[in-house]
Design an enzyme around this catalytic site. Structure first.
Site, PDB file in Angstrom:
ATOM      1  N   SER A 124      34.451 -25.372 -13.600  1.00 37.66           N
ATOM      2  CA  SER A 124      35.439 -25.771 -12.595  1.00 37.66           C
ATOM      3  C   SER A 124      36.848 -25.507 -13.099  1.00 37.66           C
ATOM      4  O   SER A 124      37.119 -25.584 -14.306  1.00 37.66           O
ATOM      5  CB  SER A 124      35.276 -27.264 -12.290  1.00 37.66           C
ATOM      6  OG  SER A 124      36.360 -27.754 -11.536  1.00 37.66           O
ATOM      7  N   TYR A 148      35.305 -36.202 -14.679  1.00 39.58           N
ATOM      8  CA  TYR A 148      34.567 -35.039 -14.167  1.00 39.58           C
ATOM      9  C   TYR A 148      35.026 -33.766 -14.871  1.00 39.58           C
ATOM     10  O   TYR A 148      34.209 -32.998 -15.396  1.00 39.58           O
ATOM     11  CB  TYR A 148      34.761 -34.899 -12.661  1.00 39.58           C
ATOM     12  CG  TYR A 148      34.358 -33.540 -12.139  1.00 39.58           C
ATOM     13  CD1 TYR A 148      33.035 -33.136 -12.170  1.00 39.58           C
ATOM     14  CD2 TYR A 148      35.315 -32.652 -11.644  1.00 39.58           C
ATOM     15  CE1 TYR A 148      32.663 -31.878 -11.714  1.00 39.58           C
ATOM     16  CE2 TYR A 148      34.953 -31.397 -11.184  1.00 39.58           C
ATOM     17  CZ  TYR A 148      33.624 -31.014 -11.221  1.00 39.58           C
ATOM     18  OH  TYR A 148      33.265 -29.773 -10.778  1.00 39.58           O
ATOM     19  N   LYS A 152      33.002 -31.199 -17.697  1.00 41.44           N
ATOM     20  CA  LYS A 152      32.873 -29.744 -17.618  1.00 41.44           C
ATOM     21  C   LYS A 152      33.454 -29.078 -18.867  1.00 41.44           C
ATOM     22  O   LYS A 152      32.877 -28.122 -19.410  1.00 41.44           O
ATOM     23  CB  LYS A 152      33.590 -29.218 -16.369  1.00 41.44           C
ATOM     24  CG  LYS A 152      32.926 -29.582 -15.059  1.00 41.44           C
ATOM     25  CD  LYS A 152      31.585 -28.889 -14.882  1.00 41.44           C
ATOM     26  CE  LYS A 152      31.013 -29.071 -13.497  1.00 41.44           C
ATOM     27  NZ  LYS A 152      29.693 -28.414 -13.309  1.00 41.44           N
TER      28      LYS A 152
END
Length: 336
Positions: A124, A148, A152
């Site tokens: 991402s 989040y 990643k």
């Protein structure tokens, strides 16, 4: 090629399944269905014209992963399985580290034991944090600002270390910007549970009359119309990027760890997206400007030059097609 797609019934995973299976690959879906539905596989079967294999299991189940890799004679893995809501990650960070980081670790152990060394990872643009310059290229410093994004980034660093330790690994991290749109068939698309976290499905639900209005967070940014600017990329273009990455990893230059931005290189404001969706749907999308959200930035968009030069990939679908396909899915797909 025999390819395993973890999270293969999810939004981006399902579109990549359709592309890879349509190109003649033996595709195996591995999904615990925590944020998707089994009927997606039925729809995929209609798209590709044959029955696909679905293994229902959790990515943290290394034994099941290992059996699946062996029984299906898997040669490469595309790893989509992961939790992906920023707000939820702030409220429950342990769940994100457990699923996204521990889950990837279990997958890597299984792959290593089975001698599978080719991996495309669904990453991402959140790994970049707040943009220090625009457009954002792969040399931009990484500094995720929420659990989040950090999950990643932790996985990317783990994959980089793994590739550095063993020259047989071939790994590509695909850094998405803002995936939108749906498959041209109208059979699969973004299907969020509850209130959508992303802009496009929320707009679609307002246009369809399921929600009263769109809340636009901030109207006083230093942008042409005061609303936030983001790089929206059609999900079908993202699927093309994964196929290009697999082809590259299988080439003589594919050994090691690689990161690629997948975006259009162009930013669209929230109100630009609203106006284009109104044109595509023929419906009004009521909205109201509300206070900015903490952590949001004025603008963020990609430099996709590396993917174009190395993978031969570039986004081909414009905002009009993104909105038209999302509306087709909203009207048709949800009734199937």
């Amino acid at each position: 090629m025999n390819i395993l797609l973890t999270g293969g019934s999810g939004y981006i995973g399902s579109h990549t399944v359709a592309l890879l299976a349509g190109a003649g690959n033996h595709v195996v879906l591995y999904d615990n269905l925590c944020n998707s539905h089994a009927d997606v596989v039925t729809r995929l079967n209609r798209i590709v014209g044959r029955s696909l294999v679905l293994v229902q299991g959790d990515v943290r189940d290394a034994d099941l992963l290992e059996r699946t890799l062996q029984e299906q004679r898997i040669e490469a893995v595309v790893h989509f399985a992961g939790l992906k809501a920023v707000g939820e990650s702030v409220a429950d960070p342990l769940a994100y580290y457990d699923n996204n980081v521990t889950g990837t670790l279990c997958l890597l152990w299984a792959m290593q034991r089975c001698g599978v060394r080719t991996l495309v990872f669904s990453s991402s643009a959140t790994v970049y944090g707040d943009p220090q310059y625009l457009p954002v290229d792969e040399m931009h410093p990484t500094s995720a600002v929420n659990p989040y994004g950090r999950s990643k980034l932790h996985v990317e660093e783990m994959l980089s270390d793994l590739a550095a330790s063993d020259g047989d690994w071939r790994i590509a991290c695909m850094r998405y910007f803002n995936p939108v749109g749906a498959h041209e068939s109208g059979l699969i698309g973004e299907d969020p549970s509850g209130v959508p976290n992303n802009l496009m499905p929320y707009i679609a639900q307002v246009a369809a009359g399921h929600r009263d209005r769109l809340s636009v967070y901030g109207g006083d940014y230093d942008t042409p119309d005061g609303t936030g600017v983001r790089d929206f990329v059609h999900v079908a273009d993202l699927a093309d990027g994964h196929l290009a990455a697999l082809n590259y990893l299988g080439s003589s230059e594919g050994a090691g760890w690689h990161a690629f931005n997948l975006g259009t290189g162009q930013g669209y404001s929230v109100l630009q997206v609203v106006r284009e969706f109104e044109r595509a749907s023929g419906r009004e999308v009521p909205y109201e400007i509300v206070a900015r959200r903490p952590g949001d930035v004025a603008s963020s968009y990609a430099s996709p030059d590396k993917a174009r030069l190395i993978l031969g990939w570039q986004a081909r679908r414009g905002l009009d097609e993104m909105c038209a396909s999302a509306w087709r899915w909203q009207r048709y797909g949800e009734r199937l």
